[in-house]
Write an enzyme that holds these catalytic residues in place. Structure first.
Site, PDB file in Angstrom:
ATOM      1  N   GLY A  96     129.337 105.269  21.961  1.00  0.00           N
ATOM      2  CA  GLY A  96     128.038 105.901  22.171  1.00  0.00           C
ATOM      3  C   GLY A  96     127.059 104.786  22.471  1.00  0.00           C
TER       4      GLY A  96
ATOM      5  N   GLY B  44     125.122 102.154  21.661  1.00  0.00           N
ATOM      6  CA  GLY B  44     124.976 101.389  20.420  1.00  0.00           C
ATOM      7  C   GLY B  44     123.769 100.486  20.440  1.00  0.00           C
ATOM      8  N   ARG B  45     123.197 100.323  21.623  1.00  0.00           N
ATOM      9  CA  ARG B  45     122.022  99.445  21.716  1.00  0.00           C
ATOM     10  C   ARG B  45     121.086  99.849  22.854  1.00  0.00           C
ATOM     11  NH1 ARG B  45     124.222  93.963  24.476  1.00  0.00           N
ATOM     12  NH2 ARG B  45     126.076  94.826  25.464  1.00  0.00           N
TER      13      ARG B  45
ATOM     14  N   LYS C 126     118.043  99.027  27.465  1.00  0.00           N
ATOM     15  CA  LYS C 126     119.229  98.392  26.872  1.00  0.00           C
ATOM     16  C   LYS C 126     118.792  97.209  26.005  1.00  0.00           C
ATOM     17  CE  LYS C 126     123.791  96.774  28.388  1.00  0.00           C
ATOM     18  NZ  LYS C 126     124.677  96.635  29.550  1.00  0.00           N
TER      19      LYS C 126
ATOM     20  N   ASP D 282     124.336  94.640  16.417  1.00  0.00           N
ATOM     21  CA  ASP D 282     122.933  94.499  16.019  1.00  0.00           C
ATOM     22  C   ASP D 282     121.982  95.308  16.898  1.00  0.00           C
ATOM     23  OD1 ASP D 282     123.058  93.098  18.375  1.00  0.00           O
ATOM     24  OD2 ASP D 282     122.629  91.131  17.493  1.00  0.00           O
TER      25      ASP D 282
ATOM     26  N   ARG E  84     117.270  99.779  32.524  1.00  0.00           N
ATOM     27  CA  ARG E  84     118.251 100.124  33.556  1.00  0.00           C
ATOM     28  C   ARG E  84     117.945 101.534  34.031  1.00  0.00           C
ATOM     29  NH1 ARG E  84     124.242  99.881  31.490  1.00  0.00           N
ATOM     30  NH2 ARG E  84     123.627 101.699  30.305  1.00  0.00           N
TER      31      ARG E  84
ATOM     32  N   ASP F   6     134.463 104.455  29.324  1.00  0.00           N
ATOM     33  CA  ASP F   6     133.054 104.620  28.956  1.00  0.00           C
ATOM     34  C   ASP F   6     132.144 103.800  29.866  1.00  0.00           C
ATOM     35  OD1 ASP F   6     134.374 102.440  27.485  1.00  0.00           O
ATOM     36  OD2 ASP F   6     132.388 102.041  26.678  1.00  0.00           O
ATOM     37  N   ASN F   7     132.734 103.002  30.740  1.00  0.00           N
ATOM     38  CA  ASN F   7     131.927 102.248  31.696  1.00  0.00           C
ATOM     39  C   ASN F   7     132.063 102.803  33.113  1.00  0.00           C
ATOM     40  OD1 ASN F   7     130.956 100.527  29.738  1.00  0.00           O
ATOM     41  ND2 ASN F   7     132.517  98.961  30.073  1.00  0.00           N
TER      42      ASN F   7
ATOM     43  N   ASP G  78     127.559  99.134  34.065  1.00  0.00           N
ATOM     44  CA  ASP G  78     127.801  98.211  32.960  1.00  0.00           C
ATOM     45  C   ASP G  78     128.279  96.843  33.448  1.00  0.00           C
ATOM     46  OD1 ASP G  78     128.114  97.079  30.461  1.00  0.00           O
ATOM     47  OD2 ASP G  78     128.647  99.005  29.573  1.00  0.00           O
TER      48      ASP G  78
END
Ligand code: AMP
Ligand code: MG
Length: 484
Positions: free
Chosen positions: A87, A89-90, A110, A122, A173, A251-252, A261
């Protein structure tokens, strides 16, 4: 902020709530605007860009009216292994806007901080990797290859720990869609067939509107075939320009066929068919020459998640389009690159032999085709000089000249056409590296100049001759960090 020709929407929020989580960006300190893409902003309808405002948005300190950030949920196959924990994540989908030309834009920030899908991460992105993404997505766009774009890049003072401490940054993005193959895998394997149908309907309505007039069965069938074909054509474009993606996980993979990505990507310098740009990819699963097959495997993953929606026979026939679309696009593009306008039966073997020859002699891929593009006006030396073994060059050139003698187009026209498809300037790893090193000391001129060069990859830009040279010794085979 903008002129009133733009519309603000957030249609992703119309999907069931299990497709996302609302998350506020975590603010960064000491933000500075590193790059702002004025031309793109104007295309999107944002004419009077107020840079301070965008800096604050990039730093997660400010939301504009209508922004309602969410982390998207998706899953996917990473290196052949299914991972249900993925998902955003950042990154956060901030909103969708529709520009004066009616094009839809997803805005995705992003590096905006942690989300429920961050796992051990993180939630941040570093300046180095954000610059790489900015540079390459813009380079791809100007090469004419479908891609996400970069609207702006903000750096911050906050330290981010990777192999060492680095500077935090965010990238806005933008793309027509941020829906990935992995969104469908998530819907199918975790939410059931209604979720798959809802997501497919959403995707088709927004991004494949021409199919809306078809009866449902036909619509889904043609949609899958269209996604398969777009993916195949995209990867043919990558192969033809010598682009290695590096992390072709499902996922990319973008559902609309954009390059999506930018991590450890690379453009080939010396041609090497088995080149692996991602040094964590020890088995070479995503090596340059495996990309076409990997694109197909990803289409299979997508297709497997659609079995509740599309009958098996239709799925099989949609998947069969891949090879045809790939071969057709690749053959046409390589013919164009070689300046062959009157197709001959033997062209494919000439093309394949050319690749073998380039591989055997480690010839610079970009300069070889650019040199061929001016063969009749400038002579063979620019091509010959790329070879250590000149007689190998001469043998190949002899065969090529013979093939050209069967062409009806005159030399001048052919040269012009070839220069329009064989880039003079590509984003070599070492060029990106120079821009990053300077940016890390707060000096952004190198980055801005490089971005400027890459806007016109097919034009001779005499003041920028230096950017079209072979990489210097230090810049060959750079071991670029893949962390981002
Ligand atoms: P990528 O390899 O960039 O395609 O990322 C794979 C997954 O890891 C995605 O779900 C990302 O959102 C997540 N991810 C990557 N880097 C970070 C990070 N620093 N913090 C949180 N999640 C991350
Ligand atoms: Mg990713």
């Amino acid at each position: 902020m903008s002129d009133h020709t733009i519309r603000i929407e957030h249609q992703y929020l119309d999907l069931p709530s299990f497709f996302y989580s609302r998350v506020q960006p975590s603010p960064l300190n000491g933000a500075k605007m590193v790059c702002f893409n004025d031309e793109l902003a104007a295309d999107m309808g944002f004419h009077s860009a107020n840079k301070d405002q965008w800096t604050a948005v990039g730093a997660g300190q400010k939301l504009l009216d209508g922004m309602d950030p969410v982390a998207m949920k998706y899953t996917g196959h990473q290196f052949g292994v299914y991972n249900p924990e993925l998902g955003d994540g950042r990154g956060l989908l901030m909103w969708e806007t529709i520009g004066p030309d009616q094009r839809r834009w997803d805005w995705h920030l992003k590096g905006a901080g942690q989300t429920p899908y961050s796992r051990f991460g993180d939630g941040r992105a570093v300046l180095r990797s954000s610059i790489r993404e900015y540079l390459c997505s813009e380079a791809m766009h100007h090469l004419g290859i479908p891609t996400t774009r970069a609207l702006f890049l903000v750096s911050a003072r906050d330290p981010v720990r990777r192999e060492s401490f680095e500077t935090a940054a965010t990238l806005m993005r933008v793309a027509q869609s941020h829906i990935r193959f992995g969104h469908f895998e998530y819907a199918a394997y975790h939410q059931g067939k209604d979720a798959v149908k809802t997501l497919a309907d959403h995707t088709i309505r927004l991004y494949f509107p021409d199919l809306m007039s078809l009866p449902e069965d036909e619509r889904y069938r043609q949609w899958l075939a269209a996604v398969v074909e777009r993916t195949a054509r995209l990867i043919a474009d990558w192969q033809a320009v010598g682009f290695c993606h590096g992390v072709m996980n499902s996922d990319n993979m973008s559902i609309i066929g954009d390059t999506f990505d930018y991590g450890p990507y690379a453009f080939l310098d010396d041609f090497d068919a088995g080149y692996i740009c991602n040094h964590t990819d020890q088995g070479g699963r995503y090596a340059y020459n495996r990309q076409p097959q990997t694109g197909f495997v990803n289409c299979q993953y997508l297709a497997s998640s659609l079995t509740s929606l599309i009958p098996e026979d239709d799925i099989r026939s949609a998947l069969r389009r891949y090879e045809q679309a790939y071969n057709g696009r690749f053959l046409q593009t390589m013919r164009d690159k070689l300046g062959l306008t009157d197709p001959l039966e033997d062209d494919l073997s000439l093309i394949m032999d050319t690749f073998s020859m380039l591989h055997q002699h480690n010839v610079d891929y970009t300069l070889f085709f650019r040199g061929l593009s001016t063969l009749s006006s400038r002579g063979p030396s620019t091509v010959r000089d790329l070879f250590i073994n000149r007689s190998a060059a001469d043998d190949w050139l002899q065969r090529y000249r013979q093939r050209l003698s069967q062409e009806t187009v005159d030399d001048e026209r052919r040269e012009r056409a070839m220069c329009a498809v064989n880039p003079k300037y590509i984003l070599r790893n070492y060029l990106a590296q120079q821009a990053i090193q300077d940016a890390q000391t707060g000096q952004y001129d190198t980055l801005h100049e490089l971005l400027d060069v890459l806007k016109r990859p097919y034009d001779d830009q005499p003041q920028y001759e230096i950017y079209a040279k072979l990489p210097p010794n230090w810049g060959k085979h750079l071991n670029i960090s893949c962390s981002s």
